[in-house]
Design an enzyme around this catalytic site. Structure first.
Site, mmCIF file in Angstrom:
data_model
loop_
_atom_site.group_PDB
_atom_site.id
_atom_site.type_symbol
_atom_site.label_atom_id
_atom_site.label_comp_id
_atom_site.label_asym_id
_atom_site.label_seq_id
_atom_site.Cartn_x
_atom_site.Cartn_y
_atom_site.Cartn_z
ATOM 1 N N SER A 138 0.739 -1.139 0.081
ATOM 2 C CA SER A 138 -0.074 -0.032 0.022
ATOM 3 C C SER A 138 0.743 1.365 0.148
ATOM 4 C CB SER A 138 -0.931 0.032 1.157
ATOM 5 O OG SER A 138 -1.953 -1.088 1.203
HETATM 6 C C1 59J Z 1 -2.845 -7.852 3.932
HETATM 7 C C2 59J Z 1 -1.996 -8.347 1.032
HETATM 8 C C3 59J Z 1 -0.959 -9.801 -0.832
HETATM 9 C C4 59J Z 1 -0.918 -9.862 -2.246
HETATM 10 C C5 59J Z 1 -3.901 -8.911 3.818
HETATM 11 C C6 59J Z 1 -2.211 -7.520 5.048
HETATM 12 C C7 59J Z 1 -3.030 -8.557 -1.049
HETATM 13 C C8 59J Z 1 -2.945 -9.009 -2.430
HETATM 14 C C9 59J Z 1 -2.218 -10.374 -4.189
HETATM 15 C C10 59J Z 1 -4.178 -9.710 4.514
HETATM 16 C C11 59J Z 1 -2.724 -8.517 6.091
HETATM 17 C C12 59J Z 1 -3.752 -9.427 5.776
HETATM 18 C C13 59J Z 1 -1.455 -9.625 -5.338
HETATM 19 S S1 59J Z 1 -4.470 -4.278 6.142
HETATM 20 O O1 59J Z 1 -1.207 -2.295 3.348
HETATM 21 O O2 59J Z 1 -4.430 -5.446 2.206
HETATM 22 O O3 59J Z 1 -0.710 -0.971 7.449
HETATM 23 O O4 59J Z 1 -1.818 -0.602 8.982
HETATM 24 O O5 59J Z 1 -0.827 -8.532 1.582
HETATM 25 O O6 59J Z 1 -3.968 -7.869 -0.536
HETATM 26 O O7 59J Z 1 -4.193 -8.917 -3.068
HETATM 27 O O8 59J Z 1 -3.920 -10.281 6.892
HETATM 28 N N1 59J Z 1 -3.014 -2.327 5.850
HETATM 29 N N2 59J Z 1 -2.764 -4.518 3.977
HETATM 30 N N3 59J Z 1 -2.490 -7.463 1.424
HETATM 31 N N4 59J Z 1 -1.904 -8.846 -0.173
HETATM 32 N N5 59J Z 1 -2.135 -9.742 -2.896
HETATM 33 C C14 59J Z 1 -3.818 -2.876 5.191
HETATM 34 C C15 59J Z 1 -3.492 -3.289 3.985
HETATM 35 C C16 59J Z 1 -2.429 -2.211 3.593
HETATM 36 C C17 59J Z 1 -2.913 -2.038 7.285
HETATM 37 C C18 59J Z 1 -4.185 -2.145 8.176
HETATM 38 C C19 59J Z 1 -4.958 -3.391 7.785
HETATM 39 C C20 59J Z 1 -3.081 -5.676 2.870
HETATM 40 C C21 59J Z 1 -4.890 -0.866 8.025
HETATM 41 C C22 59J Z 1 -2.440 -6.789 2.696
HETATM 42 C C23 59J Z 1 -1.780 -0.925 7.992
HETATM 43 O O9 59J Z 1 -3.107 -1.103 3.469
#
Ligand code: 59J
Length: 577
Positions: free
Chosen positions: A292
């Site tokens: 992200s």
């Molecule tokens: C995630 C991913 C992996 C790769 C998902 C994190 C994807 C995806 C395929 C599940 C933990 C979890 C290409 S979450 O970074 O969305 O920073 O405070 O690793 O989505 O499609 O159990 N970040 N993270 N996703 N994958 N593939 C959020 C988010 C982010 C947070 C929190 C909660 C993911 C707010 C991550 C943070 O923004």
């Protein structure tokens, strides 16, 4: 009296005289021949047997931080060597020699015995000149000294990955010591000496070539910030039981690397029990999917197409988005979000809908222009370039996943560089690991207004309730940034590892006149939390707070002075007079 006439065999006598004369002539001729005609040849041969050139080591250039604090210092040391054959004749002095060298007498004697036929063996390397002299004063036949230099690293493990180290022969092996080898090394000199047949030094004749000292090198890092970053990163890695971590801090306006630390680290002054994992300058030689933390660049791309404004919204209330067999998910539900909301809630679904609208090319262009997966030009030993796949091969699902940070690989220093472009009103300034004396040329790669708009969104992530970046706040300053939590891709096979994450925070301060960018990456936090907003954001906040103060950066978020308090202070002062 000899009477020739009366001689019995006068012809014999004449023959003897003639032979004698011939012999004298031959000897005389040989003398002339040796002294006059063969003189140079013979002299050269004679000298070759006794005149030797021995190298004079060149002083290696000092490495300092940006303020002149020493990071790598060459000190003169004495190395003692021995001629094993000669030492055999001085056995009575072996115990004394062993004691002076601090070695166990029996083992020492065994070693000398084993090397009895050798004409060269090291006794001990890198003594202080005083220690060396004390042993030479024992006057043990066959013990000799070489003057050398040895590197000492005053900042130890705190700057180890950046500075690197040299080998026993004083040549750069890692880090800046290796990258700037030619600059630092200097040229050894030559000294002419006379030695006897056994190699014993008889006389120091002359210096035929003076050693040319290497040049000093001032790095871009600030040791104070380096210490601060080291301490906070180490504490967080310990607290969360993480495998590793990196922290990079950049000067927004000059592109200079102000701090670069990693965990685990090592002491370059004592490399005997060195673990390879501890030696990695992970911030530059390890690549990862940034997750992200790249969303702000996708937003910048959307704004750059003219098709999007910050107020426009997407509906993410389903929490999922299907593309063929593939499902994109949000970790938490966001509802209807504008572009700021997509960043604050870090909605994968939201950014994917935006990405489908604008297509792959503008996203690729921004990511490429801010340096993600591109050569930094730093040429740091072992540095990786990472990979940003060309947009022409992005399929539908990839366009989405790339927009939220998967499918590309970057280094921590590239990610920090990318944020510095946003912070620097869209101008890309090349990175530097050495101190810059003037601002380098930059290229405008993101529209100035768009960069400022995105910076405002990053401020909302940190300062608005529910933005996920609250732990990155710094009292007295406005801060902007973005957290990220990315599952780790499996090595060797497809897919992602269960319960293995990287936690990120990338941000900038002060928002009203950005000066410092920092990126924190913590690899596999295992205990308690693992979200970027909980693990990495606090490290960012502490390090940024210290850096802003140490660099005397004017606060942009001070509470207005309170009238009554000022009046009270003045009254108090007045009272004392
Ligand atoms: C995630 C991913 C992996 C790769 C998902 C994190 C994807 C995806 C395929 C599940 C933990 C979890 C290409 S979450 O970074 O969305 O920073 O405070 O690793 O989505 O499609 O159990 N970040 N993270 N996703 N994958 N593939 C959020 C988010 C982010 C947070 C929190 C909660 C993911 C707010 C991550 C943070 O923004």
């Amino acid at each position: 009296m000899i009477r020739l006439e009366g001689a019995l065999y006068p012809w014999r006598f004449r023959l003897v005289l003639l032979l004698l004369a011939l012999m004298v002539g031959a000897i005389a001729w040989r003398i002339v021949d040796l002294q006059v005609f063969d003189h140079d040849f013979l002299k050269a041969h004679g000298d070759a047997r006794s005149v030797r050139h021995i190298p004079i080591p060149a002083h290696r250039g000092l490495i300092t931080d940006r303020n002149g604090e020493p990071l790598a210092v060459s000190t003169p040391v004495t190395t003692l060597w021995a001629n094993g054959k000669e030492l055999q004749g001085a056995k009575a002095q072996w115990p004394g020699l062993a004691a002076a060298l601090g070695q166990e007498p029996k083992a020492f004697a065994a070693r000398l015995q084993a090397n009895a036929e050798r004409e060269f063996m090291y006794l001990v390397r890198g003594l202080t000149p005083e220690q060396g002299q004390r042993i030479l004063d024992l006057k043990v036949p066959g013990v000799y000294a070489i003057e050398e230099f040895r590197r000492f690293y005053p900042a130890g493990e705190v700057a180890a990955h950046v500075v690197g180290f040299t080998d026993v022969d004083d040549r750069g092996r890692e880090g800046m010591e290796l990258a700037f080898e030619d600059w630092l090394a200097g040229v050894p000199g030559k000294r002419q000496v006379l030695k006897d047949r056994r190699g014993r030094l008889i006389k120091d004749v002359q210096v035929t070539q003076n050693a040319k000292a290497g040049k000093a090198l001032a790095l871009s890092i600030d040791l104070r910030l380096q210490y601060l970053a080291h301490r906070e990163l180490r504490n967080a890695v310990t607290e969360f039981g993480a495998k590793a971590g990196s922290l990079v801090m950049l000067d927004v306006q000059t592109g200079e690397v102000l701090a670069m630390v990693n965990q685990p680290t090592y002491n370059p002054n004592n490399r005997r029990s060195l673990q390879p994992a501890a030696m990695r300058n992970r911030a530059m030689i390890d690549v990862f999917e940034p997750g992200s933390t790249v969303k702000p660049f996708s937003i910048a791309a959307a704004l750059g197409t003219g098709r999007w404004t910050p107020e426009m919204t997407v509906d993410t209330s389903s929490g999922t988005l299907r593309i063929g067999r593939y499902t994109i998910r949000d970790v938490s539900r966001g509802g209807v979000l504008n572009l700021t909301g997509i960043l604050m809630k870090s909605s994968n679904v939201g950014i994917s809908k935006v990405a489908f609208d604008i297509g792959a090319e503008p996203i690729y262009a921004v990511m490429q222009q801010v340096g993600l997966g591109q050569d930094t030009g730093l040429s740091f030993p072992g540095e990786r370039v990472g990979n940003l796949p060309n947009y022409r091969v992005w399929k539908q699902a990839e366009t989405a996943t790339l927009a939220y940070g998967y499918g590309l690989s970057v280094t921590a220093v590239q990610l920090a560089h990318a944020y510095s472009v946003l912070a620097n009103a869209g101008k890309n300034v090349p990175l530097s690991m050495v101190r810059m004396d003037r601002k380098p040329d930059s290229v405008q790669v993101i529209d100035q207004q768009i960069a400022k708009t995105v910076l405002g969104m990053l401020q909302a992530v940190v300062e608005e309730p529910g933005g996920g970046g609250a732990r990155a706040k710094v009292p007295g300053y406005h801060v902007g940034g973005k957290s990220g939590t990315a599952r780790k891709a499996a090595t060797g096979s497809k897919g992602y590892v269960a319960k293995a994450y990287r936690s990120f925070f990338a941000g900038v301060a002060p928002i009203n006149n950005p000066r410092i960018v920092a990126v924190v990456m913590i690899d596999e936090p295992g205990e308690g939390a693992y979200y970027g907003g909980l693990v990495s954001a606090p490290v960012f906040g502490k390090v940024m707070a210290g850096a802003l103060r140490l660099m005397n950066i004017v606060p942009d978020d001070l509470p207005p002075p309170v009238e009554s308090q000022t009046a009270a202070v003045n009254a108090g002062k007045g009272g004392r007079i």
